[in-house]
Every structure is written in C-alpha cells, then in structure tokens.
Design an enzyme around this catalytic site. Structure first.
Site, short mmCIF file in Angstrom:
data_model
loop_
_atom_site.label_atom_id
_atom_site.label_comp_id
_atom_site.label_asym_id
_atom_site.label_seq_id
_atom_site.Cartn_x
_atom_site.Cartn_y
_atom_site.Cartn_z
N SER A 152 0.84 -1.19 0.00
CA SER A 152 0.00 0.00 0.00
C SER A 152 0.88 1.25 0.00
CB SER A 152 -0.91 -0.02 1.22
OG SER A 152 -0.12 -0.01 2.38
N GLY A 165 0.88 4.78 -4.44
CA GLY A 165 0.40 5.82 -5.36
C GLY A 165 -0.59 5.27 -6.37
N ILE A 212 -3.08 8.09 -7.36
CA ILE A 212 -2.55 9.04 -8.35
C ILE A 212 -2.48 8.36 -9.71
CG2 ILE A 212 -0.54 10.46 -8.99
CD1 ILE A 212 -1.60 11.53 -6.49
N ASP A 228 -8.53 9.44 -1.98
CA ASP A 228 -8.32 9.22 -3.42
C ASP A 228 -9.43 9.84 -4.25
OD1 ASP A 228 -5.84 7.95 -3.60
OD2 ASP A 228 -6.69 6.04 -2.96
N GLU A 265 -10.65 1.57 -8.73
CA GLU A 265 -9.40 1.33 -8.02
C GLU A 265 -9.70 0.45 -6.82
OE1 GLU A 265 -7.56 4.81 -6.33
OE2 GLU A 265 -6.15 3.60 -5.16
N GLU A 285 -9.37 -9.12 3.19
CA GLU A 285 -10.51 -8.21 2.98
C GLU A 285 -10.79 -7.95 1.51
OE1 GLU A 285 -8.06 -7.54 5.08
OE2 GLU A 285 -8.84 -6.68 6.95
N LYS A 340 14.86 -4.39 -9.20
CA LYS A 340 14.48 -5.77 -8.92
C LYS A 340 13.04 -6.05 -9.35
CE LYS A 340 17.30 -7.86 -7.27
NZ LYS A 340 18.50 -8.39 -8.01
N THR A 355 7.38 -7.91 -8.33
CA THR A 355 6.35 -7.82 -9.37
C THR A 355 5.97 -9.21 -9.85
OG1 THR A 355 7.17 -5.67 -10.06
CG2 THR A 355 5.82 -6.85 -11.64
N CYS A 385 -13.19 26.06 8.82
CA CYS A 385 -14.03 25.27 9.71
C CYS A 385 -13.63 25.48 11.17
CB CYS A 385 -14.01 23.81 9.29
SG CYS A 385 -15.46 22.93 9.89
N HIS A 407 -15.57 24.15 3.90
CA HIS A 407 -14.24 23.71 3.48
C HIS A 407 -14.03 24.00 1.99
CE1 HIS A 407 -13.11 21.29 7.05
NE2 HIS A 407 -14.42 21.13 7.18
N GLU A 432 -11.45 24.01 0.35
CA GLU A 432 -10.36 23.21 -0.25
C GLU A 432 -10.87 22.01 -1.05
OE1 GLU A 432 -11.04 23.44 2.98
OE2 GLU A 432 -10.58 21.63 4.13
N1 GLN Z 1 -14.82 20.31 15.42
C1 GLN Z 1 -15.56 21.32 14.75
C2 GLN Z 1 -17.02 20.94 14.56
O1 GLN Z 1 -17.37 19.80 14.64
C3 GLN Z 1 -14.94 21.65 13.41
C4 GLN Z 1 -15.00 20.55 12.42
C5 GLN Z 1 -14.03 20.71 11.28
O2 GLN Z 1 -13.11 21.51 11.36
N2 GLN Z 1 -14.22 19.95 10.22
O3 GLN Z 1 -17.85 21.78 14.29
#
Ligand code: GLN
Length: 516
Positions: A2, A5, A8, A60, A130, A139, A176, A180, A369, A492, A494
């Site tokens: 594991s 990658g 990716i 992933d 994947e 498993e 090597k 594989t 958050c 979030h 991101e």
């Molecule tokens: N612990 C905080 C909540 O539950 C923030 C959660 C987080 O940052 N994802 O609200």
C-alpha cells in the site's frame, strides 16, 4: 504494497483518457469494514474527503475530482461495510428467497451491481475502479473475485486490468523485478491476469527491466509502464503519456482519440516556470502526516500556479506553540497563516495563539471550519472581552460562542451525522467574501457539528468582526474588514479547488500573501 500511489495512478490514467476526449468517472473500493471514512483518524488514512452529497470518503476521491475536474457522490466509494450492510438488509427483507446467503454469489453480485450502476448513472464512457489494499489481503478477496467474474461477463475490450507494483532497488542500485513477478503470480492464482503493469520506481525503468517484467509476467513490452517518482503529482499524467500508455489503453479498449487536450500540459508547463515563492504556516494537529491536509496542500498549489508563485508550507504543530510561547516568533518568517479544520481540545489554544498573532500583526489569515470557530473565540476573548469564551466542544463555559448545532442535540451516533456536504451561503454586498467570490450566493462543502452561537453575533460584530456569509441563522463566513486579509469559513473550500479552477478564498489568500 500500500502507499504506492495507486490513487494518483488511477487519477492520471483517467486524465490521459480525458485528454483524448473521453468522459471519465471513477470508483474507489476500500475493503475495510467501516461504512465510510467519516470516523477514521487522519493519522491513519490521511484526510477525510467530503463530497457534495455529504459523503465522507477516502482521499483518493479527491485526486479523482481534481484530476478529472468532476464531482462525485458517495456511491463512488465502495467499502466492505456498505456492501455487507446492503446484503444483510436484503437478507432480512427476504429478498434472497430462502437461499443461504454467501460471499459468492451474493456479496460478489452486490459488488458488481453497484459498480455497474454507478458507471451507468454517471453517463461516462469509461469507469475506473481502483481496488484499495494489496493482492494478498483477506478483505480484498470478494472484490477481486467480483472483477474476475466481470471479466467473463463483459465483452472483450470492455474491461482491462492494470496492476500497480513496486520495483525496488537493491544495494548496488539494480532494479528488482521479483516482487512484481510474485504479485502477478498471486493475482493469477485468483484467476486475474493484468493487461498492463505500472511499475513504481525511483528512476525510469531500464529497457532490460521492462523486458524481464514483460517476459515473466506475460504482458506485452509496451504494456510495462515506468511510473518513476515525479517532482509533482501533476506530472504523472504526462509521464504516463510519454510511456505511450494512453495509446496502449485506447488500443485495448478499441477506442480512437477524439481530441488532443493540452490544458493539463499547459498547466504543468506554467508550474515549471514559476520562480516566485510565498511561505504559509499551517498550524495543525496532524502535521506529521502531510496527507492529513492533502486537499489544503493541493488547493494552495492550485492558487499558487494561478498567481505565478510556489506556496511553501511551513508545518507547525499547534501544541508546540502552547509548550513554548516564544515559538510564535516562528510566524514572523511566513507570509500568511492558515488554521485548518480539526476536532477536540488538543492544540486548540496553540491555534488561537497563531490566530491572535495574525490578527494583531495584520498577517494574511485563512481559517477553515475549526479554524473559523477558533478565530471567533479568539476575537470574543480578546476584542469583545469575554475572557472565558469557548466552544462547547472544548470546554464547559458561560460563554459558548461556538455551540452545538441545534439539530445535533441528542445525536449519539458518530458516523455520518455531522452537517455534511453542500449548503448555500448568501454573501454580504461589498464584503471581502463578495469580492473574493464575485457573486452573492455560493455553495460550498461542509463537515461540522458546531457553529457560531447566534446569541453572540451582535456583540462580535460591534467590535469589528463581521459575518459576511450566512445561511439564515447560520454563520458561514467571518472576516475583519479593517484587516489586510482575514477570512474564515465554516465550510471547506479546499474540497472544490481544482487545478483548472482554484478555490476563490485560496486564490485571494495567496494573492494577499504575495502582495505582503
Ligand atoms: N470540530 C468542529 C465541529 O465539529 C470543526 C470541524 C471541522 O473543522 N471539520 O464543528
């Protein structure tokens, strides 16, 4: 093994086929018994990625979304837990008509049905699957058996197997191939033969290493793909193309290229030319495992490429700031401070020390958050004068400026019960948030149980922190208009950042750091 990658690799395979004009979707199979990744510790598996429908999934899926510039749903992450739960529920309902319920065929049928259904519903031309874990895992057996059966059921040319292996170096630096050979042997014992072997290695595979793998593993020479270490994950699709993997895959799948997409290449070229640099301090709790903040790392990179700079991350363990308050001085060296999501009391005070520093020194700040919740607490303590302000997640206090979401009261189950996934926020006209997004209504992904306590909104706003993004009574964004750049969100951002479409708050944050 594991950690090679595979994610990716899968995402990159998707990308090179997308470059050829095909619509791609992807499924990740995690053979663990957990229903989903929601209850898992980021130190073990890396970050929990959140999808638009609120699915808490393996990271992933983040790679797939970013590389394929797509949005997936929880059905795209199959786990043993989900499969068995469905089979057991069917058994209780009597769906199996008195039969003995067994791994073969009932569990394997459930696996196959779900894969086919997800692929069908996605409308994609090609579905990547994947399988997590490694060939010998107990498993993983039902999943490998399911794909073996599918191979017999689907038309030739409609399914192909890619095996990702490690080609280590020995003491004298020789590549090597034995590992594989052995794992291919283990696969064959399960009735599976790879159509291609992607070999992970430090340096490009030598011709004679390819020759050997081809001979011993019975795959054509052109199907032995060198996936040597790349400087950056975004280079992996190009590397696979250089190996001719796109052409081999299309040939095996009886497909012709529909276009020759260059967007990804252009992005990588742009990245390679970057000379400028900014430094951001990431104040976290899981900083020893960078994968715990993977999407943030990637979102900073996306924003950097767009702004023409590399973003160096200085990882700072929040607790280290608590233990040695002088350590806060380290923040002098950086151009901005980021406090990510998190849970629990460990390190929370240290994160607030960093937030206070950013607020007082006018250093660009991005809070995500938990990072927003702590920014509100810090502000309530030091600007509003509520000395014991806190979150009811962290302490019992007279001033819970961060409090449990009302719908969370009495909820005892931990898995899948937070406020999860896409929710809307309405922005305040003329605010930083409005300028960042360039529109009044936004949708972002969430994962939290606590929120700003509406009782404290007025006293906080009176002192100069405003809530510029809201969902009715729910505070989604906090900012300080008098500050150079102080932006924090309950959501979030991101998770929706893409190389092709950097997240607006990250883009603005990096820009503010550059300007500073
Ligand atoms: N612990 C905080 C909540 O539950 C923030 C959660 C987080 O940052 N994802 O609200």
């Amino acid at each position: 093994m594991s950690g090679l990658g595979k994610g990716i690799t899968a995402a990159s395979i998707g990308r090179i086929l997308k470059n050829k004009g095909y619509n791609i979707t992807a499924i990740k199979i995690d053979p663990y018994i957990n229903i989903d990744a929601g209850t898992m510790n980021p130190l073990q598996h890396g970050e929990v990625f959140v999808l638009k429908d609120g699915g808490e999934v393996d990271l992933d899926l983040g790679h797939y979304e970013r590389f394929l510039n797509t949005e997936l749903t929880s059905e795209h992450n199959l786990t043993t837990g989900k499969i068995y739960r469905a089979v057991i529920e069917k058994e209780r309902k009597g769906d199996y008509l008195g039969n003995t319920v067994q791994i073969i065929p009932h569990v394997t049928n459930e696996i196959k049905e779900r894969m086919r259904e997800v692929a069908r519903n996605s409308g994609a031309d090609i579905c990547l699957v994947e399988i997590g874990g490694t060939v010998g895992d107990i498993e993983g057996m039902p999943f490998l058996e399911a794909v073996r059966q599918m191979h017999g059921e689907e038309k030739g040319g409609d399914i192909l197997f890619v095996h990702v292996t490690l080609v280590p170096l020995d003491k004298i630096g020789e590549q090597k191939t034995k590992p594989t050979q052995h794992s291919v042997k283990a696969l064959r014992e399960l009735g599976l033969s790879p159509d291609a072997i992607v070999a992970r290695c430090k340096e490009p595979l030598l011709p004679k290493t390819k020759e050997k793998i081809s001979l011993f593993c019975d795959v054509p020479r052109e199907a032995v793909i060198s996936a040597h270490d790349a400087e950056d994950i975004h280079m992996v699709p190009l590397l696979l193309e250089d190996e001719g993997f796109d052409e081999y895959l299309m040939k095996k799948l009886h497909l012709k290229p529909k276009r020759d997409g260059r967007e990804w290449h252009e992005m990588v070229e742009k990245m390679a030319k970057i000379e400028k640099k900014v430094k951001v301090a990431l104040i976290g709790k899981y900083t020893e495992v960078e994968d715990a903040y993977l999407s943030i790392k990637e979102a900073l990179k996306h924003a950097g490429i767009e702004n023409g700079c590399m973003v160096d991350i200085v990882w700072i363990e929040a607790e280290s700031l608590e233990k040695d308050p002088k350590a806060v001085k380290r923040l002098k060296e950086v151009d901005g401070i980021l406090v990510p999501g998190g849970f629990g009391v460990r390190g929370a005070e240290g994160k607030m020390m960093a937030i206070q520093y950013a607020r007082e020194r006018n250093a660009p700040f991005l809070g995500l958050c938990f990072g927003m919740q702590l920014a509100v607490i810090e502000f309530a303590r030091n600007m509003v004068g509520l000395k014991d302000a806190n979150s009811s997640e962290l302490a019992q206090t007279e001033h819970p400026v961060i409090d449990l979401l009302p719908e969370q009261i009495g909820v005892e189950e931990m898995g899948g019960t937070m406020r999860l996934g896409d929710y809307e926020a309405v922005l305040k006209k003329g605010s930083l948030a409005h300028r960042i997004y360039g529109k009044m209504r936004i949708v972002e992904r969430h994962r939290h149980r606590y929120e700003v306590n509406p009782k404290y909104i007025d006293v906080i706003e009176a002192k100069g922190m405003i809530f510029s993004g809201r969902n009715k009574n729910r505070m989604e964004i906090a900012e300080i208009p008098s500050h150079r750049f102080f932006f924090a969100s309950q959501f979030h951002p991101e998770f929706t950042s893409r190389p092709e479409k950097p997240s607006p708050p990250f883009r603005a944050f990096v820009k503010a750091m550059l300007k500073k």
